[in-house]
Design a protein around this motif. Structure first.
Motif, PDB file in Angstrom:
ATOM      1  N   TYR A  80       0.821  -1.212   0.000  1.00 27.27           N
ATOM      2  CA  TYR A  80       0.000   0.000   0.000  1.00 27.27           C
ATOM      3  C   TYR A  80       0.855   1.263   0.000  1.00 27.27           C
ATOM      4  O   TYR A  80       0.546   2.218  -0.722  1.00 27.27           O
ATOM      5  CB  TYR A  80      -0.892   0.021   1.239  1.00 27.27           C
ATOM      6  N   HIS A  81       1.908   1.281   0.837  1.00 25.31           N
ATOM      7  CA  HIS A  81       2.636   2.525   1.060  1.00 25.31           C
ATOM      8  C   HIS A  81       3.763   2.759   0.045  1.00 25.31           C
ATOM      9  O   HIS A  81       3.686   3.655  -0.789  1.00 25.31           O
ATOM     10  CB  HIS A  81       3.195   2.559   2.485  1.00 25.31           C
ATOM     11  N   ARG A  82       4.799   1.961   0.123  1.00 22.31           N
ATOM     12  CA  ARG A  82       5.985   2.273  -0.673  1.00 22.31           C
ATOM     13  C   ARG A  82       5.778   1.987  -2.166  1.00 22.31           C
ATOM     14  O   ARG A  82       6.349   2.685  -3.007  1.00 22.31           O
ATOM     15  CB  ARG A  82       7.194   1.512  -0.121  1.00 22.31           C
ATOM     16  N   SER A 104      -4.702  -5.781   1.868  1.00 21.00           N
ATOM     17  CA  SER A 104      -6.134  -5.850   2.173  1.00 21.00           C
ATOM     18  C   SER A 104      -6.402  -6.674   3.421  1.00 21.00           C
ATOM     19  O   SER A 104      -7.397  -6.457   4.121  1.00 21.00           O
ATOM     20  CB  SER A 104      -6.894  -6.441   0.984  1.00 21.00           C
ATOM     21  N   LEU A 105      -5.518  -7.635   3.722  1.00 17.99           N
ATOM     22  CA  LEU A 105      -5.689  -8.474   4.906  1.00 17.99           C
ATOM     23  C   LEU A 105      -5.491  -7.703   6.213  1.00 17.99           C
ATOM     24  O   LEU A 105      -5.785  -8.218   7.287  1.00 17.99           O
ATOM     25  CB  LEU A 105      -4.721  -9.657   4.860  1.00 17.99           C
ATOM     26  N   ALA A 106      -4.989  -6.464   6.132  1.00 20.20           N
ATOM     27  CA  ALA A 106      -4.815  -5.644   7.327  1.00 20.20           C
ATOM     28  C   ALA A 106      -6.108  -4.957   7.750  1.00 20.20           C
ATOM     29  O   ALA A 106      -6.162  -4.322   8.801  1.00 20.20           O
ATOM     30  CB  ALA A 106      -3.729  -4.591   7.089  1.00 20.20           C
ATOM     31  N   PRO A 110      -9.789  -0.629   1.206  1.00 20.56           N
ATOM     32  CA  PRO A 110      -9.334  -1.031  -0.126  1.00 20.56           C
ATOM     33  C   PRO A 110      -8.101  -0.242  -0.544  1.00 20.56           C
ATOM     34  O   PRO A 110      -7.829   0.850  -0.029  1.00 20.56           O
ATOM     35  CB  PRO A 110     -10.541  -0.687  -1.020  1.00 20.56           C
ATOM     36  N   VAL A 111      -7.364  -0.774  -1.501  1.00 21.50           N
ATOM     37  CA  VAL A 111      -6.107  -0.159  -1.926  1.00 21.50           C
ATOM     38  C   VAL A 111      -6.304   1.305  -2.321  1.00 21.50           C
ATOM     39  O   VAL A 111      -5.617   2.195  -1.816  1.00 21.50           O
ATOM     40  CB  VAL A 111      -5.486  -0.929  -3.118  1.00 21.50           C
ATOM     41  N   ILE A 177      -6.544  -4.134  -9.638  1.00 23.79           N
ATOM     42  CA  ILE A 177      -6.790  -3.433  -8.380  1.00 23.79           C
ATOM     43  C   ILE A 177      -8.283  -3.208  -8.177  1.00 23.79           C
ATOM     44  O   ILE A 177      -8.794  -3.346  -7.055  1.00 23.79           O
ATOM     45  CB  ILE A 177      -6.028  -2.095  -8.345  1.00 23.79           C
ATOM     46  N   ARG A 178      -9.007  -2.895  -9.233  1.00 30.04           N
ATOM     47  CA  ARG A 178     -10.453  -2.719  -9.100  1.00 30.04           C
ATOM     48  C   ARG A 178     -11.119  -4.012  -8.621  1.00 30.04           C
ATOM     49  O   ARG A 178     -12.015  -3.986  -7.777  1.00 30.04           O
ATOM     50  CB  ARG A 178     -11.074  -2.262 -10.424  1.00 30.04           C
TER      51      ARG A 178
END
Length: 318
Positions: A80-82, A104-106, A110-111, A177-178
């Protein structure tokens, strides 16, 4: 340790550039979902200590929780971040999909929603328009307490939504991603139920399934939530500031391991696209090491590693 010492000042709309663009407000089902995803793991985290006092926690629970914490945590920090937010490296489709699912498991959204909020945070960091700055209300004790709550958790209950068309057009155009985002409820269910299934199978008992659901599911999600949110709050209020950033971002070493290197936050805000955040001697950055392994395996390329020249330019003098 240093603490920033001046409140945010409102900016003149005639001279301060464009305001952040919002995308309406969350509907009732979405708002209820936010409360469930935030409060249920939090309640589990609060209940964890008395629940574990002499019973209810076994090595199987700890092992499953550790695996899922690492997978979902790295999904946030590396994926998600880097990767998705800042483009610190490039990769091929299979790893891109794996990183999106792992994040997404966190259960942090959504992304494209997570990335849109974070890109807006960088565009207006610690200024009016930042979705989760702790400096919105001033510098007095009450204002800082209110700001800490807002930056850590309170901002999640704001019904305003960051405009994805403005901040994440690249992700909205990505079919993979969608699809992954459309299945966010499925990933959220899996991140709680798969640990329960593993706990039941490994102990061959219903009680093993229950305790794994609690510890490796709810408590693990709640802990990771608050480690992630601590980067928004603690790492903009307390810590060291060796690099010249245009905001109040800090390095807070006690969170370095649990956050997989994200708490070296001052360098990140000084150089957002850099793949390594912990760049000074002794600064452990697990996420950067995993990216390095991806690069060596040929899974990642065009990695934006720090250079000595750039670090010298960013280092504060005097």
């Amino acid at each position: 340790m240093t603490v920033a010492d001046s409140p945010i000042r409102s900016r003149d709309p005639e001279t301060s550039g464009p305001k952040p663009i919002l995308d309406g407000t969350r509907g009732l089902p979405q708002q209820v979902g936010v409360y469930v995803f935030v409060l249920v793991p939090l309640l589990a985290l609060i209940a964890a200590v008395p629940f574990a006092w002499g019973w209810g926690l076994g090595w199987t629970d700890i092992a499953i929780a550790a695996v899922f914490y690492v997978v979902s945590g790295l999904g946030i920090t590396i994926g998600y971040h880097r990767y998705f937010t800042h483009g610190s490296f490039k990769t091929r489709r299979p790893l891109r999909i794996v990183l999106a699912i792992a994040g997404s498991l966190a259960m942090q959204g959504p992304v494209h929603v997570w990335v849109a909020d974070h890109r807006r945070h960088h565009a207006f960091s610690d200024k009016e328009g930042d979705p989760h700055s702790p400096w919105l209300f001033g510098t007095g004790p009450a204002a800082l307490l209110k700001g800490f709550w807002h930056s850590h958790t309170g901002w999640l209950f704001n019904r305003n939504m960051t405009n994805a068309q403005r901040y994440t057009p690249d992700l909205l155009a990505d079919k993979d991603i969608r699809r992954i985002d459309a299945l966010f409820i499925l990933w959220s269910a899996a991140t709680l139920l798969v640990p329960a299934l593993l706990g039941g199978l490994l102990t061959w008992s219903w009680w093993g399934a229950v305790t794994a659901f609690f510890w490796a599911g709810l408590v693990r999600v709640g802990l990771l939530h608050h480690i992630t949110w601590s980067i928004n709050s603690i790492c903009h209020m307390w810590g060291d500031q060796p690099f010249a950033a245009r905001d109040r971002s800090t390095n807070f070493w006690p969170l370095a391991i649990a956050s997989f290197g994200e708490s070296w936050h001052n360098l990140h805000h000084a150089d957002p696209t850099c793949a390594r955040h912990g760049v000074q001697r002794g600064q452990i950055d697990i996420s950067a090491r995993i990216i390095w392994i991806f690069e060596k395996l040929g899974w990642a390329h065009s990695v934006r590693w720090p250079t000595t020249r750039r670090l010298e330019r960013l280092t504060k003098t005097g």
